[in-house]
Design a protein around this motif. Structure first.
Motif, short mmCIF file in Angstrom:
data_model
loop_
_atom_site.label_atom_id
_atom_site.label_comp_id
_atom_site.label_asym_id
_atom_site.label_seq_id
_atom_site.Cartn_x
_atom_site.Cartn_y
_atom_site.Cartn_z
N ASP A 149 -6.00 16.96 0.93
CA ASP A 149 -4.87 17.82 0.69
C ASP A 149 -4.55 17.30 1.89
N HIS A 150 -4.60 16.32 2.45
CA HIS A 150 -3.83 15.62 3.88
C HIS A 150 -2.97 14.51 3.86
N ILE A 151 -2.10 15.51 3.10
CA ILE A 151 -0.75 14.36 2.03
C ILE A 151 -0.26 13.53 3.43
N PRO A 152 0.17 13.91 4.76
CA PRO A 152 0.68 12.71 5.05
C PRO A 152 -0.02 11.37 5.66
N LEU A 153 -1.57 11.85 5.45
CA LEU A 153 -2.40 10.63 5.31
C LEU A 153 -2.41 9.72 4.32
N LEU A 154 -2.18 10.14 2.99
CA LEU A 154 -2.65 9.75 1.66
C LEU A 154 -1.44 8.99 1.42
N GLU A 155 -0.20 9.56 1.72
CA GLU A 155 1.11 9.39 1.58
C GLU A 155 1.06 8.25 2.63
N ALA A 156 0.86 8.26 3.74
CA ALA A 156 0.90 6.40 4.53
C ALA A 156 0.49 5.54 4.19
N ALA A 157 -0.84 5.99 3.56
CA ALA A 157 -2.18 4.76 2.68
C ALA A 157 -1.75 4.46 1.58
N VAL A 158 -0.57 4.73 0.76
CA VAL A 158 -0.15 4.53 -1.00
C VAL A 158 1.09 3.66 0.12
N SER A 209 -11.28 -3.14 4.59
CA SER A 209 -10.20 -1.52 4.71
C SER A 209 -8.94 -1.61 5.74
N ARG A 210 -8.95 -0.37 5.81
CA ARG A 210 -7.49 -0.17 6.01
C ARG A 210 -8.30 1.41 7.35
N GLU A 211 -7.05 1.51 8.42
CA GLU A 211 -7.38 3.19 8.73
C GLU A 211 -5.98 3.11 8.92
N VAL A 212 -5.80 4.57 8.84
CA VAL A 212 -4.59 5.13 9.44
C VAL A 212 -4.72 6.01 10.27
N SER A 213 -3.17 6.11 11.19
CA SER A 213 -3.56 7.06 12.59
C SER A 213 -3.47 8.41 12.01
N LYS A 214 -4.57 9.46 12.76
CA LYS A 214 -4.14 10.60 12.88
C LYS A 214 -2.86 10.93 13.48
N GLN A 215 -2.46 10.25 13.79
CA GLN A 215 -1.26 10.90 14.97
C GLN A 215 -0.48 10.88 13.86
#
Length: 179
Positions: free
Chosen positions: A11-20, A166-172
């Motif tokens: 349910d972490h929408i901002p991180l999911l959305e940022a990745a896609v 691999s890619r990383e999305v900032s928790k910020q």
């Protein structure tokens, strides 16, 4: 064909959305979600990217009935497969499952070019020699939800060359979205 492989969004929408969003910018043509979406409404953030999304459930399933209904809408690109999935993309046979031990067993069969899993929240990209003597790629993209102390990660795959990065999305991003 490039694809985005992710799992354990929880349910972490901002991180999911940022990745896609980032994956689409890198020309991803599909998204594979290896379980633990939790609330089906989480996936609505992906509507605007107009990419096919293949999703399975994990051990934190949420409302499976609604997930099934979401996938049955005519106007979307969601494909809900249940507890595991066999998908063919760009001529590659791909198997999705949530659990790493199940994924390893499926990779060992030699029936799949790529097996993807989640659950452990630990990023791992491997090549396994299967019982047929060929190589099966095994990918666990970690957790795009950044669950616990794990970073928010996903994998970009090029199915033509069978390469995985691999890619990383900032928790910020999640913190900024909460403001």
């Amino acid at each position: 064909m490039k694809i985005c492989i992710l799992s354990d969004s929880h349910d972490h929408i901002p991180l999911l959305e940022a990745a896609v969003e980032a994956a689409k910018a890198e020309e991803a043509e599909a998204v594979l979600h290896c379980g633990d979406v939790v609330a089906p409404s989480t996936l609505h953030c992906l509507d605007k990217y107009d990419l096919p999304v293949h999703v399975i459930h994990g051990n934190n399933s949420g409302d499976l009935y609604t997930l099934g209904r979401l996938a049955s809408r005519d106007e979307n690109n969601f494909h809900y497969h249940g507890m595991d999935a066999a998908v063919e993309l760009a001529g590659r046979n791909i198997f999705l499952v949530h659990y790493p031990h199940y994924a390893r067993a499926m990779a060992a069969t030699g029936d799949w070019d790529l097996v993807c899993c989640g659950h452990s929240h630990k990023l791992k990209i491997e090549q396994l020699v299967n019982i047929k003597g060929s190589v099966t790629h095994l990918v666990n993209p970690g957790t795009i939800g950044g669950v616990g102390k794990s970073p928010a990660t996903y994998v970009m795959a090029d199915l033509e060359n069978m390469t995985f990065e691999s890619r990383e999305v900032s928790k910020q991003i999640e913190l900024d979205a909460g403001q």
